[in-house]
Design a protein around this motif. Structure first.
Motif, mmCIF file in Angstrom:
data_model
loop_
_atom_site.group_PDB
_atom_site.id
_atom_site.type_symbol
_atom_site.label_atom_id
_atom_site.label_comp_id
_atom_site.label_asym_id
_atom_site.label_seq_id
_atom_site.Cartn_x
_atom_site.Cartn_y
_atom_site.Cartn_z
ATOM 1 N N ALA A 129 0.834 -1.210 0.000
ATOM 2 C CA ALA A 129 0.000 0.000 0.000
ATOM 3 C C ALA A 129 0.863 1.252 0.000
ATOM 4 O O ALA A 129 0.585 2.210 -0.736
ATOM 5 C CB ALA A 129 -0.930 -0.008 1.208
ATOM 6 N N LEU A 130 1.914 1.285 0.804
ATOM 7 C CA LEU A 130 2.779 2.465 0.848
ATOM 8 C C LEU A 130 3.521 2.647 -0.470
ATOM 9 O O LEU A 130 3.686 3.787 -0.933
ATOM 10 C CB LEU A 130 3.775 2.350 2.004
ATOM 11 N N ASP A 131 3.940 1.546 -1.076
ATOM 12 C CA ASP A 131 4.630 1.642 -2.353
ATOM 13 C C ASP A 131 3.707 2.168 -3.452
ATOM 14 O O ASP A 131 4.152 2.872 -4.357
ATOM 15 C CB ASP A 131 5.205 0.273 -2.753
ATOM 16 N N ALA A 132 2.418 1.845 -3.364
ATOM 17 C CA ALA A 132 1.461 2.356 -4.350
ATOM 18 C C ALA A 132 1.225 3.851 -4.155
ATOM 19 O O ALA A 132 1.060 4.596 -5.126
ATOM 20 C CB ALA A 132 0.141 1.600 -4.245
ATOM 21 N N ILE A 133 1.214 4.301 -2.903
ATOM 22 C CA ILE A 133 0.966 5.723 -2.608
ATOM 23 C C ILE A 133 2.237 6.546 -2.783
ATOM 24 O O ILE A 133 2.236 7.606 -3.405
ATOM 25 C CB ILE A 133 0.445 5.880 -1.166
ATOM 26 N N TRP A 134 3.315 6.084 -2.232
ATOM 27 C CA TRP A 134 4.598 6.795 -2.218
ATOM 28 C C TRP A 134 5.677 5.780 -2.586
ATOM 29 O O TRP A 134 6.121 5.023 -1.729
ATOM 30 C CB TRP A 134 4.810 7.389 -0.832
ATOM 31 N N PRO A 135 6.094 5.711 -3.844
ATOM 32 C CA PRO A 135 7.051 4.675 -4.271
ATOM 33 C C PRO A 135 8.293 4.645 -3.391
ATOM 34 O O PRO A 135 8.928 5.672 -3.136
ATOM 35 C CB PRO A 135 7.394 5.071 -5.704
ATOM 36 N N ILE A 136 8.596 3.448 -2.923
ATOM 37 C CA ILE A 136 9.717 3.270 -1.999
ATOM 38 C C ILE A 136 11.046 3.411 -2.719
ATOM 39 O O ILE A 136 11.954 4.071 -2.233
ATOM 40 C CB ILE A 136 9.600 1.903 -1.286
ATOM 41 N N GLY A 137 11.180 2.790 -3.867
ATOM 42 C CA GLY A 137 12.412 2.904 -4.654
ATOM 43 C C GLY A 137 13.611 2.406 -3.887
ATOM 44 O O GLY A 137 13.667 1.267 -3.438
ATOM 45 N N ASP A 138 14.620 3.284 -3.729
ATOM 46 C CA ASP A 138 15.861 2.914 -3.050
ATOM 47 C C ASP A 138 15.769 3.046 -1.530
ATOM 48 O O ASP A 138 16.741 2.792 -0.838
ATOM 49 C CB ASP A 138 17.014 3.796 -3.558
ATOM 50 N N ARG A 139 14.639 3.482 -1.025
ATOM 51 C CA ARG A 139 14.495 3.683 0.423
ATOM 52 C C ARG A 139 13.980 2.389 1.069
ATOM 53 O O ARG A 139 12.825 2.314 1.496
ATOM 54 C CB ARG A 139 13.534 4.841 0.691
ATOM 55 N N GLU A 140 14.836 1.386 1.173
ATOM 56 C CA GLU A 140 14.405 0.115 1.741
ATOM 57 C C GLU A 140 14.149 0.216 3.240
ATOM 58 O O GLU A 140 13.478 -0.615 3.819
ATOM 59 C CB GLU A 140 15.411 -0.995 1.450
ATOM 60 N N TRP A 141 14.657 1.270 3.882
ATOM 61 C CA TRP A 141 14.417 1.455 5.295
ATOM 62 C C TRP A 141 12.930 1.627 5.591
ATOM 63 O O TRP A 141 12.471 1.309 6.688
ATOM 64 C CB TRP A 141 15.211 2.648 5.834
ATOM 65 N N VAL A 142 12.166 2.095 4.604
ATOM 66 C CA VAL A 142 10.729 2.271 4.805
ATOM 67 C C VAL A 142 10.067 0.907 5.002
ATOM 68 O O VAL A 142 9.205 0.734 5.868
ATOM 69 C CB VAL A 142 10.101 3.031 3.619
ATOM 70 N N GLY A 143 10.469 -0.082 4.226
ATOM 71 C CA GLY A 143 9.941 -1.440 4.391
ATOM 72 C C GLY A 143 10.266 -2.005 5.758
ATOM 73 O O GLY A 143 9.421 -2.636 6.401
ATOM 74 N N TRP A 144 11.511 -1.765 6.198
ATOM 75 C CA TRP A 144 11.896 -2.235 7.528
ATOM 76 C C TRP A 144 11.096 -1.519 8.610
ATOM 77 O O TRP A 144 10.730 -2.125 9.623
ATOM 78 C CB TRP A 144 13.392 -2.031 7.757
#
Length: 173
Positions: A129-144
């Motif tokens: 859901a977050l990737d659809a709203i705000w693409p994570i890209g190189d910010r893998e810390w967001v997934g963590w």
């Protein structure tokens, strides 16, 4: 219900401790069988010291069964059931605990599997859901970060939600 043919003769052949053990585990037998066992005990005039020894052994057995039923699940199994909640071996182990009389271990196995499943669902749905709203890209810390938040939700939520009272048990007066 009538007793099977030859039941009284089997009672007569039983040793005293087995006969007293049968009476001690009365919930496992029919009322007719218990009455026959009690008549046999009266007929034999069993020594009260033997009856006390058997009663003590039954109480010790009940205490062991109670301790077994209240034993908590080892931390290793909590972690395994949380990290890998989808496994058939974990489900078989939970049922095996129940068959051996470890009732608390069985309940905790299933509880940790539910928590683990909830953790993975919240994590994946949150990341997607977050990737659809705000693409994570190189910010893998967001997934963590999302996985850390879902871990906090799953582990702390049971403590924050008030427990329902059991409708079957009586409340202490």
């Amino acid at each position: 219900m009538t007793l099977p043919h030859g039941f009284e003769s089997r009672l007569e052949a039983m040793p005293d401790h087995e006969l007293l053990d049968m009476i001690g585990h009365g919930s496992e037998y029919t009322p007719e069988a218990l009455a026959a066992a009690r008549r046999e005990v009266e007929r034999r005039e069993i020594d009260p010291t033997v009856a006390r020894k058997v009663e003590t052994a039954l109480q010790e057995e009940a205490m062991v069964d109670q301790a077994r039923a209240n034993r908590p699940l080892p931390w290793v199994w909590r972690i395994i059931n949380f990290v890998f909640p989808f496994g058939i071996p974990q489900m078989l182990i939970a049922d095996r605990y129940g068959m051996k009389g470890y009732e608390r271990c069985r309940r905790e196995c299933w509880s940790w599997m539910r928590r683990g499943l909830l953790f993975w669902v919240i994590s994946f749905v949150g990341i997607i859901a977050l990737d659809a709203i705000w693409p994570i890209g190189d910010r893998e810390w967001v997934g963590w970060l999302i996985m850390l938040l879902s871990l906090a939700i799953v582990l702390l939520a049971p403590r924050l939600i008030p427990k329902r009272s059991d409708p079957i048990r009586r409340r202490a007066a």
